[in-house]
Every structure is written in structure tokens, then in C-alpha cells.
Enzyme design. Sequence first.
Site, PDB file in Angstrom:
ATOM      1  N   LEU A   8       0.843  -1.199   0.000  1.00  0.00           N
ATOM      2  CA  LEU A   8       0.000   0.000   0.000  1.00  0.00           C
ATOM      3  C   LEU A   8       0.877   1.247   0.000  1.00  0.00           C
ATOM      4  CD1 LEU A   8      -2.708  -1.074   2.605  1.00  0.00           C
ATOM      5  CD2 LEU A   8      -2.503  -1.677   0.175  1.00  0.00           C
ATOM      6  N   ARG A  15       1.311  13.971   6.672  1.00  0.00           N
ATOM      7  CA  ARG A  15       2.171  14.365   7.783  1.00  0.00           C
ATOM      8  C   ARG A  15       3.605  14.690   7.375  1.00  0.00           C
ATOM      9  NH1 ARG A  15       0.001   9.278  11.213  1.00  0.00           N
ATOM     10  NH2 ARG A  15      -0.489   8.626   9.082  1.00  0.00           N
ATOM     11  N   GLN A  74      -5.486   3.642  -6.798  1.00  0.00           N
ATOM     12  CA  GLN A  74      -6.614   3.935  -5.900  1.00  0.00           C
ATOM     13  C   GLN A  74      -7.054   5.362  -6.216  1.00  0.00           C
ATOM     14  OE1 GLN A  74      -5.608   4.437  -1.767  1.00  0.00           O
ATOM     15  NE2 GLN A  74      -7.711   4.049  -1.062  1.00  0.00           N
ATOM     16  N   GLY A  79      -8.907   5.264   2.523  1.00  0.00           N
ATOM     17  CA  GLY A  79      -8.450   4.403   3.605  1.00  0.00           C
ATOM     18  C   GLY A  79      -7.775   3.132   3.118  1.00  0.00           C
ATOM     19  N   THR A  80      -7.194   2.417   4.079  1.00  0.00           N
ATOM     20  CA  THR A  80      -6.371   1.245   3.741  1.00  0.00           C
ATOM     21  C   THR A  80      -7.201   0.085   3.165  1.00  0.00           C
ATOM     22  OG1 THR A  80      -6.398   0.807   6.126  1.00  0.00           O
ATOM     23  CG2 THR A  80      -4.375   1.697   5.219  1.00  0.00           C
ATOM     24  N   GLY A 138      -2.417   1.678  15.374  1.00  0.00           N
ATOM     25  CA  GLY A 138      -3.656   1.036  15.786  1.00  0.00           C
ATOM     26  C   GLY A 138      -3.370   0.097  16.954  1.00  0.00           C
ATOM     27  N   SER A 398      56.010  25.494  -9.005  1.00  0.00           N
ATOM     28  CA  SER A 398      54.754  26.072  -8.517  1.00  0.00           C
ATOM     29  C   SER A 398      54.163  27.038  -9.519  1.00  0.00           C
ATOM     30  CB  SER A 398      55.023  26.826  -7.210  1.00  0.00           C
ATOM     31  OG  SER A 398      55.423  25.898  -6.241  1.00  0.00           O
ATOM     32  N   ALA A 416      58.849  27.349 -12.320  1.00  0.00           N
ATOM     33  CA  ALA A 416      57.743  27.958 -11.576  1.00  0.00           C
ATOM     34  C   ALA A 416      57.231  29.187 -12.311  1.00  0.00           C
ATOM     35  CB  ALA A 416      58.220  28.335 -10.180  1.00  0.00           C
TER      36      ALA A 416
HETATM   37  C1  UD1 Z   1      -1.938   2.134   9.602  1.00  0.00           C
HETATM   38  C2  UD1 Z   1      -2.944   1.239  10.314  1.00  0.00           C
HETATM   39  C3  UD1 Z   1      -2.572   1.137  11.792  1.00  0.00           C
HETATM   40  C4  UD1 Z   1      -1.176   0.571  11.919  1.00  0.00           C
HETATM   41  C5  UD1 Z   1      -0.174   1.408  11.089  1.00  0.00           C
HETATM   42  C6  UD1 Z   1       1.145   0.707  11.041  1.00  0.00           C
HETATM   43  C7  UD1 Z   1      -5.146   1.442   9.244  1.00  0.00           C
HETATM   44  C8  UD1 Z   1      -6.455   2.111   9.261  1.00  0.00           C
HETATM   45  N1  UD1 Z   1      -4.260   1.816  10.181  1.00  0.00           N
HETATM   46  O1  UD1 Z   1      -2.010   3.428  10.201  1.00  0.00           O
HETATM   47  O2  UD1 Z   1      -3.466   0.277  12.464  1.00  0.00           O
HETATM   48  O3  UD1 Z   1      -0.796   0.592  13.270  1.00  0.00           O
HETATM   49  O4  UD1 Z   1      -0.639   1.552   9.726  1.00  0.00           O
HETATM   50  O5  UD1 Z   1       2.119   1.520  10.435  1.00  0.00           O
HETATM   51  O6  UD1 Z   1      -4.924   0.579   8.410  1.00  0.00           O
HETATM   52  N2  UD1 Z   1      -2.720   4.041   2.196  1.00  0.00           N
HETATM   53  C9  UD1 Z   1      -3.290   3.889   0.935  1.00  0.00           C
HETATM   54  N3  UD1 Z   1      -4.504   4.441   0.700  1.00  0.00           N
HETATM   55  C10 UD1 Z   1      -5.213   5.122   1.623  1.00  0.00           C
HETATM   56  C11 UD1 Z   1      -4.629   5.269   2.912  1.00  0.00           C
HETATM   57  C12 UD1 Z   1      -3.402   4.710   3.168  1.00  0.00           C
HETATM   58  O7  UD1 Z   1      -2.680   3.273   0.062  1.00  0.00           O
HETATM   59  O8  UD1 Z   1      -6.323   5.575   1.319  1.00  0.00           O
HETATM   60  C13 UD1 Z   1      -1.404   3.444   2.446  1.00  0.00           C
HETATM   61  C14 UD1 Z   1      -0.361   4.481   2.821  1.00  0.00           C
HETATM   62  O9  UD1 Z   1       0.351   4.931   1.682  1.00  0.00           O
HETATM   63  C15 UD1 Z   1       0.556   3.701   3.772  1.00  0.00           C
HETATM   64  C16 UD1 Z   1      -0.371   2.641   4.372  1.00  0.00           C
HETATM   65  O10 UD1 Z   1      -1.500   2.582   3.532  1.00  0.00           O
HETATM   66  O11 UD1 Z   1       1.613   3.048   3.102  1.00  0.00           O
HETATM   67  C17 UD1 Z   1      -0.783   3.010   5.777  1.00  0.00           C
HETATM   68  O12 UD1 Z   1      -1.440   4.269   5.757  1.00  0.00           O
HETATM   69  P1  UD1 Z   1      -1.135   5.384   6.831  1.00  0.00           P
HETATM   70  O13 UD1 Z   1      -1.978   6.547   6.531  1.00  0.00           O
HETATM   71  O14 UD1 Z   1       0.303   5.557   6.976  1.00  0.00           O
HETATM   72  O15 UD1 Z   1      -1.758   4.666   8.097  1.00  0.00           O
HETATM   73  P2  UD1 Z   1      -1.308   4.736   9.602  1.00  0.00           P
HETATM   74  O16 UD1 Z   1      -1.966   5.909  10.237  1.00  0.00           O
HETATM   75  O17 UD1 Z   1       0.148   4.630   9.713  1.00  0.00           O
HETATM   76 CA    CA Z   2       1.969   4.625   8.310  1.00  0.00          CA
END
Ligand code: UD1
Ligand code: CA
Length: 455
Positions: A8, A15, A74, A79-80, A138, A398, A416
Site C-alpha cells: 500500500l 504528515r 486507488q 483508507g487502507t 492502531g 609552482s 615555476a
Molecule cells: C496504519 C494502520 C494502523 C497501523 C499502522 C502501522 C489502518 C487504518 N491503520 O495506520 O493500524 O498501526 O498503519 O504503520 O490501516 N494508504 C493507501 N490508501 C489510503 C490510505 C493509506 O494506500 O487511502 C497506504 C499508505 O500509503 C501507507 C499505508 O497505507 O503506506 C498506511 O497508511 P497510513 O496513513 O500511513 O496509516 P497509519 O496511520 O500509519
Molecule cells: Ca503509516
Amino acid sequence: MGVKALILAAGKGTRMKSKYPKVLFDVAGKPMIEYVLNVAETVCNDKSVVVVNPDSYQQIKEHLNKFNVDFAIQESQNGTADAVLAAKTLLNNYNGKILILCGDMPLMTSETLSDFINKVSHDISFISVNANDPSGYGRVVRGADGSVLGIIEEKDANEYEKKITEINTGVYLVEKQELFTRLERINNNNAQKEFYLTDIVKEGCEVYVAKQENEFIGINDRKSLAQASKLLWLKRAYAFMDDGVTIKDPDNFYCDESVMIEPDAEIHPNVVLKGETKIKTGTIVYSGCKIENSIVEKSCIIKENTVITEAFVGEKSQVGPMAHLRPGTVLQRNNKIGNFVEVKKSEIGENSKASHLTYIGDAFIGKNVNIGCGTITCNYDGIKKHQTVIHDNVFVGSDVQFVAPVEIGKSALIAAGSTITKNVPENALAISRSDQKNIENWVLKRKKKINREDL
Ligand code: UD1
Ligand code: CA
């Protein structure tokens, strides 16, 4: 049974406060996502899939052209869980296990991941770790019997849950069918209005509690970025020390993964070693040097604040302090290149010296040549570069300028202060400066003229 990595990397990286994609940020010499792809290649036996967002797709794809990966886009960062769903079509013909990794976790090792893959047997498994500081991750919420009830994101956690130190690393091993079945049922009723991948564990799962807390540092901001680099550099320093390299201050050792250092080499604080650099046995590199894509042969001394790029330094040579060896420099053995000497695209034969304040560019210099202080090869006429050839045993005094193209025969002596525009034959003395004229008592006469005895 196959294992395919799904990485992902589509998050907005808010941040980091940057216009660049987060996963391309350099961690101890390499973009962070490359570490993740490298471990994925080691522990998986199927082509990896990287989930990216539409804005950074092109940039990430170009950066990763040496990797054999597929990309899923995406469309919006919901979200993840949504990120995993973005890869669904690409995974249509795949049946097997999926190892879900985050592109922002460069410290994971293949040892830990393969142990995880080998040990778990449930359709839905993930890695947790007991963190010293769980903030930002998390939290794993367990019932009285120890079974996992769910994972709560910090923003959704109550005061009690925030105190939990067992965190979700974001690494999952899942059976494809079961994963997508569970993903269908996920909603976004949470603080961030996002679809959380963490919700897939609620319906039953297996947890692998890893001991290596540091491996699961997720890089979300510039502080964790610096922290990850530091940990990798320190790990590399310790590995070299175990192999017999002296590292004076492992906390200030900045070395890429691709660098090789032989036993009994000695590296002083604040040295930066990059790319395909090799430092051979017995060589000492003093503080503040930067050496990139270069070979430094045995028993050399590289003195403080020297910069060496794409160069070869022959055995027993001494370079620096504050010397600059630029691309294409080849120093044969036992050379001495002193302070404020710059060498570019030039070969210098054994036992030759340029000890102070010199520019040598596009030159071929033989053995036992002495280049005096302040010598310059004038290699550029404003349009083209030209060569200076100085044969064996030449002595250059030199403050000499060689206006290239020009060739100096064996054992010649250059006086030189000469500006050399014509070739010099073997054994000749070349001198090109106006004769000195002394005017007797000139100073006394001037004093009288201006009536100033005090001068
Ligand atoms: C996430 C986890 C958290 C875990 C932490 C570990 C979730 C909701 N939270 O939090 O439980 O402790 O990772 O590091 O899963 N990403 C996407 N698309 C999105 C959002 C995120 O591809 O819409 C990718 C980001 O690029 C990243 C990864 O998912 O590589 C995690 O996303 P990030 O926003 O860093 O989540 P955390 O707050 O770190
Ligand atoms: Ca992260």
C-alpha cells in the site's frame, strides 16, 4: 501455495508536509519503498502489486522501473481497506495468499516476515508488536481470553484503549477469497470517515506477536524518517564491526547498503559512504569525507573533508585534507593528493604528487611526477575540453598553467610561474615568464619624492 505481496503506497502522506510522494523519500540511501519491495521479492514467489494514487503514479512508476511489479491505482484516498480493493481487478486471476505490507515500513526484514508466513495458519493473520511508545499506531484490543476483538485506531480509541501497548504493524497474511469477502462488509463509521483495513480482523484471526519492535516503524513524518535512517546506519555499522572494520563512532556513520568495507579499514566519525563504494583493508577514512561510487584500494589514507566521486584510488595513496576527486579520476598506487587539489577525468601514475592548491582536469600524468603548488591544467577553451599529457619523472614547479592541448616529455622540468602553451621535449627546461628587473634604490627615491620618511 503462492504468496503475493500487496504494497500500500497510495496514502496522501499528509504528515510529511511535502509535494513529493512519501514512499520515495530516502531512508539511509534508498527510497523507502525499495526496501519493502526487496523483502517482498525475498519472501514471496509471485509478482508484487503496488497500490498508488493517481497523482504520484507516474513518478513512482519511473522510480521503480528496475522492479518487476504491477501497479493498481486507488482513485481517491478512502483508507487502507479501499486501497486493497483498488487492486481487486488485478488480482482476479490470482488464488493464494496475499501478504499486505505498507510502503512506509522500510525496516522489516525477510527473516521476520518469512517466520510470520511460516508460522501462521489462519485465513486472516497479522503481525502485532509490543511497542514502547504505541502512539500513532492502531491498538490491538483483546478479550479476557486473549482473543483479538479488533484493532482500534488512535483517533477512535478511548482513554483506556490508548494505553494498550500492543500495536498493529499493518502487516497481514490473508487468503484472497476470505479477504475480499470481509472487505465487502467494512464501513467507514469512524473518526476519519475512512475504510479501515484493520476491520478485517474482527471476524476472527491469528496474531503473530513479533519481538523486533524497530522493524515495524512506519514512516509518517520527518521525525520517523530520520529515526529509520539512523537505525539502519547503526545496524550497518554493527555488521561491519562484527566483520572486523573499525568504526570510531557508529552513531555517526552514514553508509549506504551497497557499500563494501574490508576488515581492518578504519572509518572516522561523520563519513558518508554512498553507492557502489569499496573501501579496502588497511585504509583509513578520516572525518567528514564523502565517498560515492568509488574504489579506495588497500592502505590508503583519506584525510578530513575529502570528497571522492566515481574515482579509483590506488594502494597506499594519500588524499586530502579537503581534496576533491571527481568522476573519472584514476590514481595509481602511492599517489599524494594534498589540500585544495581537484582532479577530474584524469589518470595519475604511481608515486606522483600534487600536494597543494591544484586543478588537474582531462590530464594523463605519468609516474614520479611532481606537480607544484598552484598548478592548473587549463583544459577548457570555452567550447571544448582538451587534454594535458605529462610523461614520467616530470617536475612541475609552482604556479604553472598548462594550456591544453599540450604534452610534456619525460623528465622535463617546468619552471615555476610558467604558462605552457607549447609541447615540451624530453629532458628540457621550459620557462615562460618575463625576466626579472631590479631597480636599485627605487623605494628610497619614492619616499623622497612624496616626502614621507616614515614609510
Ligand atoms: C496504519 C494502520 C494502523 C497501523 C499502522 C502501522 C489502518 C487504518 N491503520 O495506520 O493500524 O498501526 O498503519 O504503520 O490501516 N494508504 C493507501 N490508501 C489510503 C490510505 C493509506 O494506500 O487511502 C497506504 C499508505 O500509503 C501507507 C499505508 O497505507 O503506506 C498506511 O497508511 P497510513 O496513513 O500511513 O496509516 P497509519 O496511520 O500509519
Ligand atoms: Ca503509516
